[in-house]
Write a protein that holds these residues in place. Structure first.
Motif, mmCIF file in Angstrom:
data_model
loop_
_atom_site.group_PDB
_atom_site.id
_atom_site.type_symbol
_atom_site.label_atom_id
_atom_site.label_comp_id
_atom_site.label_asym_id
_atom_site.label_seq_id
_atom_site.Cartn_x
_atom_site.Cartn_y
_atom_site.Cartn_z
ATOM 1 N N THR A 72 0.841 -1.196 0.000
ATOM 2 C CA THR A 72 0.000 0.000 0.000
ATOM 3 C C THR A 72 0.881 1.253 0.000
ATOM 4 O O THR A 72 2.078 1.175 0.286
ATOM 5 C CB THR A 72 -0.913 0.063 1.260
ATOM 6 O OG1 THR A 72 -0.124 0.450 2.390
ATOM 7 C CG2 THR A 72 -1.614 -1.253 1.529
ATOM 8 N N SER A 99 -0.380 8.298 -1.609
ATOM 9 C CA SER A 99 -1.045 8.291 -2.915
ATOM 10 C C SER A 99 -1.002 9.682 -3.520
ATOM 11 O O SER A 99 -1.093 10.683 -2.814
ATOM 12 C CB SER A 99 -2.523 7.899 -2.769
ATOM 13 O OG SER A 99 -2.677 6.602 -2.289
ATOM 14 N N GLU A 103 -7.357 6.062 -7.663
ATOM 15 C CA GLU A 103 -7.636 5.046 -8.677
ATOM 16 C C GLU A 103 -9.000 4.381 -8.486
ATOM 17 O O GLU A 103 -9.467 3.691 -9.381
ATOM 18 C CB GLU A 103 -6.582 3.942 -8.640
ATOM 19 C CG GLU A 103 -5.192 4.365 -9.025
ATOM 20 C CD GLU A 103 -4.193 3.220 -8.919
ATOM 21 O OE1 GLU A 103 -4.585 2.075 -8.614
ATOM 22 O OE2 GLU A 103 -3.003 3.481 -9.132
ATOM 23 N N ALA A 104 -9.606 4.542 -7.326
ATOM 24 C CA ALA A 104 -10.861 3.833 -7.034
ATOM 25 C C ALA A 104 -11.969 4.325 -7.955
ATOM 26 O O ALA A 104 -12.309 5.499 -7.958
ATOM 27 C CB ALA A 104 -11.248 4.032 -5.579
ATOM 28 N N PHE A 110 -9.848 1.973 -0.372
ATOM 29 C CA PHE A 110 -9.077 0.746 -0.270
ATOM 30 C C PHE A 110 -8.864 0.442 1.211
ATOM 31 O O PHE A 110 -9.081 1.308 2.072
ATOM 32 C CB PHE A 110 -7.726 0.897 -0.975
ATOM 33 C CG PHE A 110 -7.835 1.181 -2.444
ATOM 34 C CD1 PHE A 110 -8.404 0.258 -3.303
ATOM 35 C CD2 PHE A 110 -7.366 2.372 -2.967
ATOM 36 C CE1 PHE A 110 -8.504 0.509 -4.671
ATOM 37 C CE2 PHE A 110 -7.451 2.640 -4.328
ATOM 38 C CZ PHE A 110 -8.024 1.709 -5.181
ATOM 39 N N THR A 114 -5.806 -4.464 0.677
ATOM 40 C CA THR A 114 -5.752 -4.253 -0.766
ATOM 41 C C THR A 114 -4.316 -4.444 -1.240
ATOM 42 O O THR A 114 -3.405 -3.820 -0.717
ATOM 43 C CB THR A 114 -6.222 -2.826 -1.130
ATOM 44 O OG1 THR A 114 -7.536 -2.618 -0.611
ATOM 45 C CG2 THR A 114 -6.233 -2.613 -2.629
ATOM 46 N N GLY A 116 -1.301 -4.541 -4.353
ATOM 47 C CA GLY A 116 -0.972 -3.843 -5.590
ATOM 48 C C GLY A 116 -0.635 -2.381 -5.449
ATOM 49 O O GLY A 116 -0.549 -1.684 -6.444
ATOM 50 N N ASN A 117 -0.466 -1.901 -4.212
ATOM 51 C CA ASN A 117 -0.046 -0.514 -3.999
ATOM 52 C C ASN A 117 -0.965 0.459 -4.732
ATOM 53 O O ASN A 117 -0.502 1.372 -5.406
ATOM 54 C CB ASN A 117 1.401 -0.339 -4.444
ATOM 55 C CG ASN A 117 2.217 0.428 -3.443
ATOM 56 O OD1 ASN A 117 1.684 1.219 -2.675
ATOM 57 N ND2 ASN A 117 3.509 0.216 -3.447
ATOM 58 N N ARG A 118 -2.266 0.274 -4.600
ATOM 59 C CA ARG A 118 -3.261 1.106 -5.276
ATOM 60 C C ARG A 118 -3.302 2.502 -4.657
ATOM 61 O O ARG A 118 -3.136 2.661 -3.451
ATOM 62 C CB ARG A 118 -4.639 0.451 -5.157
ATOM 63 C CG ARG A 118 -4.737 -0.980 -5.685
ATOM 64 C CD ARG A 118 -4.680 -1.075 -7.193
ATOM 65 N NE ARG A 118 -5.665 -0.278 -7.862
ATOM 66 C CZ ARG A 118 -6.912 -0.661 -8.133
ATOM 67 N NH1 ARG A 118 -7.327 -1.859 -7.795
ATOM 68 N NH2 ARG A 118 -7.738 0.156 -8.751
ATOM 69 N N HIS A 119 -3.572 3.485 -5.479
ATOM 70 C CA HIS A 119 -3.612 4.873 -5.023
ATOM 71 C C HIS A 119 -5.059 5.318 -4.812
ATOM 72 O O HIS A 119 -5.916 5.057 -5.639
ATOM 73 C CB HIS A 119 -2.916 5.791 -6.023
ATOM 74 C CG HIS A 119 -1.448 5.579 -6.069
ATOM 75 N ND1 HIS A 119 -0.581 6.265 -5.274
ATOM 76 C CD2 HIS A 119 -0.690 4.723 -6.790
ATOM 77 C CE1 HIS A 119 0.656 5.864 -5.511
ATOM 78 N NE2 HIS A 119 0.610 4.918 -6.431
#
Length: 165
Positions: A72, A99, A103-104, A110, A114, A116-119
């Motif tokens: 993350t 972040s 991206e959501a 998130f 979560t 994948g290091n999502r932003h």
């Protein structure tokens, strides 16, 4: 293995006492005691619901959990943070959402689960393991002012970054 007593009080009824995941681990997991959303580029103070009586000669260091750092954009910006032996208020952890966009697509935040290091926005949920704490001995310095430190030991020279990357 040397041991010392660390007294912990729950200051929130549903707080979780820090735990070692495995025998021999240096760090104990710290748990969030409330739900908090952290927006991109923002910091939040996460309550753990505990207070500690750290004995004289010891400190508690607050450090990131490697899985959170890998998966993350949530960071512990002052790592390692130090809790001194005289502090008796609730232990809180500073978390920062690094972040730079959101991206959501569905608007839901998130979570720490979560991958994948999502932003985007991150929901810290009550009961999440948000950081780890290391209970450590402290060595105190006897400060002695001198006219020059040049004659003490040797000076390797250089400065920040002088030994390369």
């Amino acid at each position: 293995m040397e041991r010392a007593e660390l007294k912990i009080e729950k200051c929130r009824p549903d707080a979780i006492i820090p735990t070692y995941a495995n025998e021999g681990d240096a760090g104990m997991d710290l748990y969030a005691s409330e739900d908090v959303i952290i927006e991109p580029g923002r910091s939040a103070l996460i309550s753990t619901g505990i207070k500690m009586a750290i004995p004289l000669g010891y400190e508690v260091q607050i450090r990131p959990r490697s899985g959170i750092s890998l998966n993350t954009p949530i960071r512990v910006p002052n790592a390692p943070g130090t809790i001194d032996c005289g502090y008796r208020d609730e232990v809180k952890v500073i978390l920062y959402n690094s972040s730079f966009m959101n991206e959501a697509s569905d608007g839901k935040p998130f979570t720490l689960k979560t991958k994948g290091n999502r932003h985007g926005n991150y929901m810290i949920c009550k009961g999440d393991r948000v950081a780890q704490m290391v209970f450590a001995k402290v060595t105190y310095a006897d400060i002695k002012e001198v006219d020059s430190v040049d004659s003490v030991g040797s000076n390797r020279g250089g400065g920040f970054g002088s030994s390369g990357i």
